[in-house]
Every structure is written in C-alpha cells, then in structure tokens.
Scaffold this active site. Sequence first.
Site, PDB file in Angstrom:
ATOM      1  N   SER A  31       0.845  -1.203   0.000  1.00  0.00           N
ATOM      2  CA  SER A  31       0.000   0.000   0.000  1.00  0.00           C
ATOM      3  C   SER A  31       0.874   1.244   0.000  1.00  0.00           C
ATOM      4  CB  SER A  31      -0.908   0.016   1.235  1.00  0.00           C
ATOM      5  OG  SER A  31      -1.445   1.316   1.406  1.00  0.00           O
ATOM      6  N   HIS A  36      -0.894  -1.586  -3.959  1.00  0.00           N
ATOM      7  CA  HIS A  36      -2.236  -1.329  -3.416  1.00  0.00           C
ATOM      8  C   HIS A  36      -2.453   0.181  -3.326  1.00  0.00           C
ATOM      9  CE1 HIS A  36      -5.675  -2.601  -0.804  1.00  0.00           C
ATOM     10  NE2 HIS A  36      -5.428  -1.489  -0.118  1.00  0.00           N
ATOM     11  N   ASP A  72      -5.015   3.110  -2.135  1.00  0.00           N
ATOM     12  CA  ASP A  72      -6.152   3.362  -1.242  1.00  0.00           C
ATOM     13  C   ASP A  72      -6.850   4.656  -1.626  1.00  0.00           C
ATOM     14  OD1 ASP A  72      -6.167   1.180   0.719  1.00  0.00           O
ATOM     15  OD2 ASP A  72      -4.154   1.888   1.194  1.00  0.00           O
ATOM     16  N   MET A  78      -9.838   7.216  -1.065  1.00  0.00           N
ATOM     17  CA  MET A  78     -10.763   7.629   0.006  1.00  0.00           C
ATOM     18  C   MET A  78     -11.399   8.965  -0.361  1.00  0.00           C
ATOM     19  SD  MET A  78      -8.489   6.688   3.347  1.00  0.00           S
ATOM     20  CE  MET A  78      -7.355   5.293   3.350  1.00  0.00           C
ATOM     21  N   HIS A 133      -8.243  -0.102  -4.056  1.00  0.00           N
ATOM     22  CA  HIS A 133      -9.214  -0.283  -2.962  1.00  0.00           C
ATOM     23  C   HIS A 133     -10.061   0.987  -2.874  1.00  0.00           C
ATOM     24  CE1 HIS A 133      -9.606  -0.911   1.728  1.00  0.00           C
ATOM     25  NE2 HIS A 133     -10.777  -0.913   1.119  1.00  0.00           N
ATOM     26  N   MET A 150     -12.558   3.140  -1.223  1.00  0.00           N
ATOM     27  CA  MET A 150     -13.293   3.482   0.005  1.00  0.00           C
ATOM     28  C   MET A 150     -14.089   4.749  -0.268  1.00  0.00           C
ATOM     29  SD  MET A 150     -10.179   2.558   2.565  1.00  0.00           S
ATOM     30  CE  MET A 150      -9.002   2.621   1.224  1.00  0.00           C
ATOM     31  N   MET A 164     -11.254  -6.377   6.068  1.00  0.00           N
ATOM     32  CA  MET A 164     -10.494  -5.309   6.740  1.00  0.00           C
ATOM     33  C   MET A 164     -10.151  -5.737   8.165  1.00  0.00           C
ATOM     34  SD  MET A 164     -10.044  -2.919   4.532  1.00  0.00           S
ATOM     35  CE  MET A 164      -9.178  -1.810   5.654  1.00  0.00           C
ATOM     36  N   ASP A 193      -6.212  -6.557   5.112  1.00  0.00           N
ATOM     37  CA  ASP A 193      -5.693  -5.189   4.995  1.00  0.00           C
ATOM     38  C   ASP A 193      -5.883  -4.472   6.322  1.00  0.00           C
ATOM     39  OD1 ASP A 193      -5.003  -2.627   4.157  1.00  0.00           O
ATOM     40  OD2 ASP A 193      -6.663  -2.422   2.733  1.00  0.00           O
TER      41      ASP A 193
HETATM   42  C1  DX5 Z   1      -6.636   1.556   5.455  1.00  0.00           C
HETATM   43  C2  DX5 Z   1      -6.133   1.127   4.110  1.00  0.00           C
HETATM   44  C3  DX5 Z   1      -4.948   0.251   4.184  1.00  0.00           C
HETATM   45  C4  DX5 Z   1      -3.761   0.900   4.832  1.00  0.00           C
HETATM   46  C5  DX5 Z   1      -2.984  -0.179   5.525  1.00  0.00           C
HETATM   47  O1  DX5 Z   1      -7.868   2.150   5.316  1.00  0.00           O
HETATM   48  O2  DX5 Z   1      -7.138   0.415   3.407  1.00  0.00           O
HETATM   49  O3  DX5 Z   1      -4.594  -0.274   2.917  1.00  0.00           O
HETATM   50  O4  DX5 Z   1      -2.921   1.548   3.928  1.00  0.00           O
HETATM   51  O5  DX5 Z   1      -2.012   0.423   6.320  1.00  0.00           O
HETATM   52  P1  DX5 Z   1      -1.203  -0.398   7.424  1.00  0.00           P
HETATM   53  O6  DX5 Z   1      -0.532  -1.535   6.725  1.00  0.00           O
HETATM   54  O7  DX5 Z   1      -0.275   0.622   7.984  1.00  0.00           O
HETATM   55  O8  DX5 Z   1      -2.236  -0.845   8.436  1.00  0.00           O
HETATM   56 ZN    ZN Z   2      -6.481  -0.660   1.562  1.00  0.00          ZN
END
Ligand code: DX5
Ligand code: ZN
Length: 238
Positions: free
Chosen positions: A10, A35, A37, A39, A68, A70, A139, A177
């Site tokens: 990520s 990955h 993320d 948001m 991913h 969100m 998650m 994740d």
């Molecule tokens: C959180 C993300 C993850 C995040 C994981 O909402 O979906 O992908 O980057 O971070 P770590 O590995 O630090 O928990």
């Molecule tokens: Zn993620």
Amino acid sequence: MTNRYVLSSSILSADFARLGEEIKTVEAAGVDWIHVDVMDGHFVPNITMGPFIVETCRRITQLPLDVHLMIEKPERYIEAFAKAGASGLTVHVETCPDIVRTLKQIKSLGCRAGAVLNPETPVGAIQPALKEAELILVMSVHPGYSGQSFMPESIARVSEVRKKLDALRSSAWLEVDGGIDIHTLPKMKEAGATAFVAATAIFKNPQGPAAGVKSLRDVIESESTTRASARSAGEQSS
Ligand code: DX5
Ligand code: ZN
C-alpha cells in the site's frame, strides 16, 4: 515467488515526494501488487487519491495495481479507474446496494472484481458477492488511515470467509488489509488469507522499504502449513 500468496504494497505510507522511487524499490524487493487506497472523505474520514494517481502508478510499474475504493457510490468511478490502469478494483459491500451488478461492471472493464467487508459488518453480508467476486478483502482495521492497530477479532472473520469460499470451491483471493506485519501475517495466513496488504510494515520499516518487503516475504514463504498451500496454484490468477 509462487502465485499462491501475494504481497500487496500500500502506497498510503510512501513518501509521495519520491513516489516513483518508492514503487521501484518495493517492486525490486519483490512485492506482487501495488495497493492504492482511494478515500473520498465521506465513506471514510480521510481524502487520498483518485484516478490520476493510478495513472501515475501505471507509468511507473508494470505490477498489477490493486485499487481499494473506500468511496460512496463507487460505480460512478469504476470506468475512470479502469481507464487509468487499475488491474483490480475492490468495492465495499457497505457502499453497494447491488454488489453483484457492481462486480459485473468491474469485470466488464477487464479488471479483477473484489468485494470488501468492514470490521463491523456481519460476515454474512459478503454472501451475495461470493460467486461473482475474484477477491474478497477482510479489513483488519477501520478503513481510513495506515498505521492503525490490527484488530485480532478479524482472524476469526477471515476463517469464516475462507469456509464460505471453500464451500463454493472458489479460487478467489482472500485478502487482508490493516495492521499486517510479521506478527499478524502468519495468523491471517493460517486463517486462510492468500493476499496481504501492508503499508506501515513496508514503508515505515526502520531499515527501509526493501527490508520491510523482505521480512514480510520471508514470513509468507516460511510458514508451510496453510490451507491455501494445499490448493492448486493454478487455480488462482493475478
Ligand atoms: C486503510 C487502508 C490500508 C492501509 C494499511 O484504510 O485500506 O490499505 O494503507 O495500512 P497499514 O498496513 O499501515 O495498516
Ligand atoms: Zn487498503
């Protein structure tokens, strides 16, 4: 590297002033997927990246981009992320009133279709997605930020999803994740996970991201007793 398990790096914890270099470093160190993320500040409190960053990553690496989403109403943006070069798009069941339709939309654009469960969502909510999904993500933190503590109750949730996938003889990836590191990864692997996302454990490793990748990769490869290892590697694809 086998294709039974994947390590998905990520970039949320990467240094964005050196994004290209960071991605090249983890690629050389042996991660399988990148990955991303996404948001929106609505479904989760944080705001991060959009298709522009996916397109940027696509120019940096040939590795699969594991995106991913969100975001609320993800169906509005699926085409834009696919065109930007996403290899897989994973949507939250909490945001999709018709998850099967959304997964079909993702597949129709040539991307791997994934469905995600938040920690507080009953595992049964994934049932309608199981036949269509090529990846199920469980998650292990509340989505929104990297660097959060692993939620141990997610181990049993992964086992439950593993049973459901096995009952359907599904070859879908089972991804985890949130708070994945050298201590939590083996527990999730034992529970049946086959794809591991990590941000902090890679990019914030005190010895640097290459060392972070190596330590996670060593853990993945060193554990031999898993359900997934008994399955045919050929059943799964990236
Ligand atoms: C959180 C993300 C993850 C995040 C994981 O909402 O979906 O992908 O980057 O971070 P770590 O590995 O630090 O928990
Ligand atoms: Zn993620």
